[in-house]
Structure formats: structure tokens, C-alpha cells
Design an enzyme around this catalytic site. Sequence first.
Site, PDB file in Angstrom:
ATOM      1  N   MET A  18      -1.213   9.528   3.019  1.00 10.64           N
ATOM      2  CA  MET A  18      -0.340   9.095   4.122  1.00 10.64           C
ATOM      3  C   MET A  18      -0.342  10.108   5.272  1.00 10.64           C
ATOM      4  SD  MET A  18       0.869   6.170   3.230  1.00 10.64           S
ATOM      5  CE  MET A  18       2.402   5.792   4.058  1.00 10.64           C
ATOM      6  N   ASP A  37      -2.003  22.175   4.678  1.00  9.03           N
ATOM      7  CA  ASP A  37      -2.015  21.571   3.337  1.00  9.03           C
ATOM      8  C   ASP A  37      -2.547  22.636   2.393  1.00  9.03           C
ATOM      9  OD1 ASP A  37      -2.260  18.319   2.195  1.00  9.03           O
ATOM     10  OD2 ASP A  37      -3.009  19.952   0.942  1.00  9.03           O
ATOM     11  N   LEU A  71       4.974  15.153   1.429  1.00 10.49           N
ATOM     12  CA  LEU A  71       4.525  15.798   0.197  1.00 10.49           C
ATOM     13  C   LEU A  71       4.803  14.902  -1.008  1.00 10.49           C
ATOM     14  CD1 LEU A  71       5.979  19.238   1.288  1.00 10.49           C
ATOM     15  CD2 LEU A  71       3.538  18.723   0.992  1.00 10.49           C
ATOM     16  N   THR A 102       9.085  10.713  -0.373  1.00 10.07           N
ATOM     17  CA  THR A 102      10.063  10.021  -1.210  1.00 10.07           C
ATOM     18  C   THR A 102      10.502  10.985  -2.304  1.00 10.07           C
ATOM     19  OG1 THR A 102       8.871   7.967  -0.802  1.00 10.07           O
ATOM     20  CG2 THR A 102      10.529   7.941  -2.547  1.00 10.07           C
ATOM     21  N   LYS A 177      15.203   4.002   0.779  1.00  6.63           N
ATOM     22  CA  LYS A 177      13.819   3.997   0.264  1.00  6.63           C
ATOM     23  C   LYS A 177      13.801   3.890  -1.264  1.00  6.63           C
ATOM     24  CE  LYS A 177       9.346   4.802  -0.009  1.00  6.63           C
ATOM     25  NZ  LYS A 177       8.364   3.770   0.330  1.00  6.63           N
ATOM     26  N   ASN A 180      14.626   0.438  -2.218  1.00  3.44           N
ATOM     27  CA  ASN A 180      13.489  -0.423  -1.865  1.00  3.44           C
ATOM     28  C   ASN A 180      12.374  -0.329  -2.911  1.00  3.44           C
ATOM     29  OD1 ASN A 180      12.013  -1.986   0.441  1.00  3.44           O
ATOM     30  ND2 ASN A 180      10.589  -0.398  -0.202  1.00  3.44           N
ATOM     31  N   ASN A 181      12.012   0.908  -3.254  1.00  2.00           N
ATOM     32  CA  ASN A 181      10.874   1.067  -4.173  1.00  2.00           C
ATOM     33  C   ASN A 181      11.237   0.717  -5.611  1.00  2.00           C
ATOM     34  OD1 ASN A 181       9.539   1.818  -1.900  1.00  2.00           O
ATOM     35  ND2 ASN A 181       8.404   3.454  -2.908  1.00  2.00           N
ATOM     36  N   LYS A 246       7.082   7.667 -10.368  1.00  2.00           N
ATOM     37  CA  LYS A 246       8.081   8.599  -9.814  1.00  2.00           C
ATOM     38  C   LYS A 246       9.184   7.844  -9.099  1.00  2.00           C
ATOM     39  CE  LYS A 246       7.460   9.876  -5.765  1.00  2.00           C
ATOM     40  NZ  LYS A 246       7.289  10.241  -4.373  1.00  2.00           N
TER      41      LYS A 246
HETATM   42  P1  NAD Z   1      -0.848  12.520  -1.699  1.00  2.00           P
HETATM   43  O1  NAD Z   1      -0.764  13.090  -3.065  1.00  2.00           O
HETATM   44  O2  NAD Z   1      -2.046  11.755  -1.280  1.00  2.00           O
HETATM   45  O3  NAD Z   1      -0.643  13.685  -0.597  1.00  2.00           O
HETATM   46  C1  NAD Z   1       0.199  14.798  -0.769  1.00  2.00           C
HETATM   47  C2  NAD Z   1      -0.441  15.984  -0.052  1.00  2.00           C
HETATM   48  O4  NAD Z   1       0.470  17.097  -0.149  1.00  2.00           O
HETATM   49  C3  NAD Z   1      -1.754  16.441  -0.676  1.00  2.00           C
HETATM   50  O5  NAD Z   1      -2.746  16.545   0.330  1.00  2.00           O
HETATM   51  C4  NAD Z   1      -1.417  17.802  -1.297  1.00  2.00           C
HETATM   52  O6  NAD Z   1      -2.515  18.707  -1.292  1.00  2.00           O
HETATM   53  C5  NAD Z   1      -0.302  18.263  -0.386  1.00  2.00           C
HETATM   54  N1  NAD Z   1       0.584  19.268  -0.973  1.00  2.00           N
HETATM   55  C6  NAD Z   1       1.118  19.279  -2.212  1.00  2.00           C
HETATM   56  N2  NAD Z   1       1.914  20.367  -2.376  1.00  2.00           N
HETATM   57  C7  NAD Z   1       1.862  21.039  -1.207  1.00  2.00           C
HETATM   58  C8  NAD Z   1       2.467  22.238  -0.743  1.00  2.00           C
HETATM   59  N3  NAD Z   1       3.290  22.947  -1.526  1.00  2.00           N
HETATM   60  N4  NAD Z   1       2.212  22.639   0.525  1.00  2.00           N
HETATM   61  C9  NAD Z   1       1.377  21.924   1.339  1.00  2.00           C
HETATM   62  N5  NAD Z   1       0.769  20.784   0.949  1.00  2.00           N
HETATM   63  C10 NAD Z   1       1.013  20.351  -0.311  1.00  2.00           C
HETATM   64  O7  NAD Z   1       0.475  11.614  -1.526  1.00  2.00           O
HETATM   65  P2  NAD Z   1       0.750  10.417  -0.487  1.00  2.00           P
HETATM   66  O8  NAD Z   1       0.273   9.152  -1.091  1.00  2.00           O
HETATM   67  O9  NAD Z   1       0.293  10.831   0.868  1.00  2.00           O
HETATM   68  O10 NAD Z   1       2.352  10.390  -0.533  1.00  2.00           O
HETATM   69  C11 NAD Z   1       3.152  11.400   0.052  1.00  2.00           C
HETATM   70  C12 NAD Z   1       4.615  10.993  -0.055  1.00  2.00           C
HETATM   71  O11 NAD Z   1       4.816   9.747   0.636  1.00  2.00           O
HETATM   72  C13 NAD Z   1       5.108  10.759  -1.493  1.00  2.00           C
HETATM   73  O12 NAD Z   1       6.437  11.185  -1.600  1.00  2.00           O
HETATM   74  C14 NAD Z   1       5.009   9.251  -1.636  1.00  2.00           C
HETATM   75  O13 NAD Z   1       5.896   8.750  -2.634  1.00  2.00           O
HETATM   76  C15 NAD Z   1       5.379   8.781  -0.245  1.00  2.00           C
HETATM   77  N6  NAD Z   1       4.815   7.481   0.173  1.00  2.00           N
HETATM   78  C16 NAD Z   1       3.538   7.146  -0.167  1.00  2.00           C
HETATM   79  C17 NAD Z   1       3.035   5.918   0.245  1.00  2.00           C
HETATM   80  C18 NAD Z   1       1.618   5.497  -0.141  1.00  2.00           C
HETATM   81  O14 NAD Z   1       1.309   4.298  -0.001  1.00  2.00           O
HETATM   82  N7  NAD Z   1       0.748   6.379  -0.583  1.00  2.00           N
HETATM   83  C19 NAD Z   1       3.824   5.049   0.996  1.00  2.00           C
HETATM   84  C20 NAD Z   1       5.116   5.441   1.355  1.00  2.00           C
HETATM   85  C21 NAD Z   1       5.598   6.675   0.933  1.00  2.00           C
END
Ligand code: NAD
Length: 308
Positions: A18, A37, A71, A102, A177, A180-181, A246
Site C-alpha cells: 500500500m 522502510d 506499517l 490498521t 476500520k 469494517n474489516n 490480524k
Molecule cells: P506490507 O507488509 O506490504 O508493507 C509494510 C511495509 O512496512 C513493508 O515494506 C515493511 O518492510 C515495512 N516495515 C515494517 N516494519 C517497519 C519499521 N519498523 N520501519 C519501517 N518500515 C517497516 O503491508 P501493506 O499491505 O502495505 O499494509 C500496511 C497496512 O495497511 C497494514 O496495517 C494493513 O492492514 C493496512 N491495509 C492494507 C491493505 C491492503 O490491501 N494491503 C488495505 C488497507 C489497509
Amino acid sequence: MMESGNMERVGYIGLGVMGTPMSSNLLKKGFEVTVFDIDQSKVPPLVELGASSAGSVAEVSENSDIVITMLPGSPQVTDVVSGSGGIIESGRPGMIVLDTSTIYPKDTDALAEAAEAAGMIFVDAAVGGLPPQAISGTSLFMVGGEAEDVERVRPLLEAMGDTIIHCGPAGTGIRCKVVNNFLTMITAKANAEAFSMAMKAGLPADTIWQVVTGTTATNGCLTTGWLSKMFSGDLEPGFAMRLARKDLSLGIRLADELGVDTPLADLALDHYDELLGSKYADKDFSAIVSAACEAVGVEDPVLDRRRP
Ligand code: NAD
């Protein structure tokens, strides 16, 4: 495009599925963005679009007026915002921490309090929509924060989304949120049972899809989220199974604290736990249908007429 001199400087931490498209949209709309990151391989594509690369969370804070976190969950957000060398420790009064992840709502409350104690501002803006919406800049944001603070972050949200719902004070966005989820993850399990039954009954996938999306049985997994995933034969994660598990557990925890019974969700959570121990653990959450189909010996309901 606005004059860059009038724009708040943005920090973006978490360049995953995202975070990469969302920060890309900020850059494309002319914002000055500093990214970070822990996985350095995520950084170069953003630098190519004009981002500055920071070596630490503290460096992001020093170069930003608003820091966005995207994150995986509560442990990472808590660490990055209020941990040693985190945004609060390295930031300045008046800065905004904008968490779009989230996470557990009581952790949001604690982070908002910690930010306020440091003279900083916390806004939670959880994201509705999946990677395709993040890419096209059509995400929905559910926002918790004071009205004037929400106005400060609105230009950023409008660069990344097309629907911005101000839910109330800090903590209300994340609660929306989680509710919703909670509903989405239970619905996903119901979809899996229904579609595996349909396939076992020998109904053509396109036919049953057309029927259920034309009645009150319809839901967003069927009409949007899964069309480019399981229904197209693609199980690579947009929204990962571990994130689905989660989010359902966050909903059950919130309901439990509120004294709300969740028997359906409890059953669904057991099933997500099973999936995380299976070959579907690292797949998209739409693979919940694939697991159900496999269990009864039928193919996935891949559609002939797929949609974006
Ligand atoms: P992801 O795992 O693809 O991305 C998370 C990123 O955070 C990774 O690149 C990781 O390296 C980085 N990261 C982890 N710990 C870190 C730290 N301490 N410092 C810096 N970077 C760090 O996850 P995502 O799918 O992008 O989801 C992110 C959030 O958004 C989650 O909470 C998820 O529930 C929420 N979300 C996801 C979606 C979806 O469709 N994927 C939709 C809505 C909300």
C-alpha cells in the site's frame, strides 16, 4: 499543482504493497516526500519519482511537517511512533503523525496521548480499499482527529484517495476500520463456503457470480476486491491472508472489550488460523475460496469475464 512552497513536507514510513503506490501518488501530485522502510529494496522506485531517501525514522521526522506511517500492525507503528529514536522522540511540537495502518484501537489512543504530551498532533486515517485503489488514488480514508488537524492533512488524503470520511476525534477512524474489516473477513469466509458449494454443484462460475452480485447476497469482495485476484486466477497478495487474520482478531478484541458477542467471527478466526498453517498462508485473502474449493475437490471459480 500547488506551489511547493505552500505545501507541508511529508515523511512516509512503510513502503509495502500500500505504501509504495500511496507515496507515489503524493510525489505525482507535487508533494516533497522523504521516505523510509527497513527493507531498503523498497526505496529506489520512490527516489526515481523524486522522493528523498532517509536513513532512519529520525531523519524522516527532521525533514517533515507531517509523517505518514503505513506499517503492518500495532508493534511496528508503536515502535516507529513512540519507540526509541521514533517520531515523537525526534520530532517537533506542531508536527502531525498521520497513521494509516490498521492497528489495535487502544494503541492508537495511547499514541495519540503520547503525541499530544509532546506537543505533537496525531490523526488516524485508516484506509478502505485494496492495492488497485491505492494505485489509482481512489482509496477511502476514515479519519479520526480534530477538525483543524484533519483540514491540514486533507490535501495529502485527497492526493491518495477520493473519499474522506471524518469520523470524529482521534481513535474513531481506526475503530471504523476495525468494524469494517471485521465484517469483510466474516463475509470472505461466507463467500468461500458459498462458491465452493456452487462449484461442487457444477454451476458455471460466471453464472453464480452474476446471480449473487445481482441480489442482496452481493458484497465488495465479489464486486471489487477479488476480481483481479482469485476470480482472475491470481492468488499473489494484494491484501495478505496474515493481514486478514490480524484484522479479524482486532475486531474480536474490540467487540470483547465492548461486551459484544461474536460467535460467527470466532469460528471464522479459527479458520484463518488454519489457513495461516497451510500453503495459503502467504497468499491473498481471496485464497480462502481456493482452500474451500480444494477441500471439496473442485477448481477455483475463475471468471471468464473478469473486471479490473
Ligand atoms: P506490507 O507488509 O506490504 O508493507 C509494510 C511495509 O512496512 C513493508 O515494506 C515493511 O518492510 C515495512 N516495515 C515494517 N516494519 C517497519 C519499521 N519498523 N520501519 C519501517 N518500515 C517497516 O503491508 P501493506 O499491505 O502495505 O499494509 C500496511 C497496512 O495497511 C497494514 O496495517 C494493513 O492492514 C493496512 N491495509 C492494507 C491493505 C491492503 O490491501 N494491503 C488495505 C488497507 C489497509
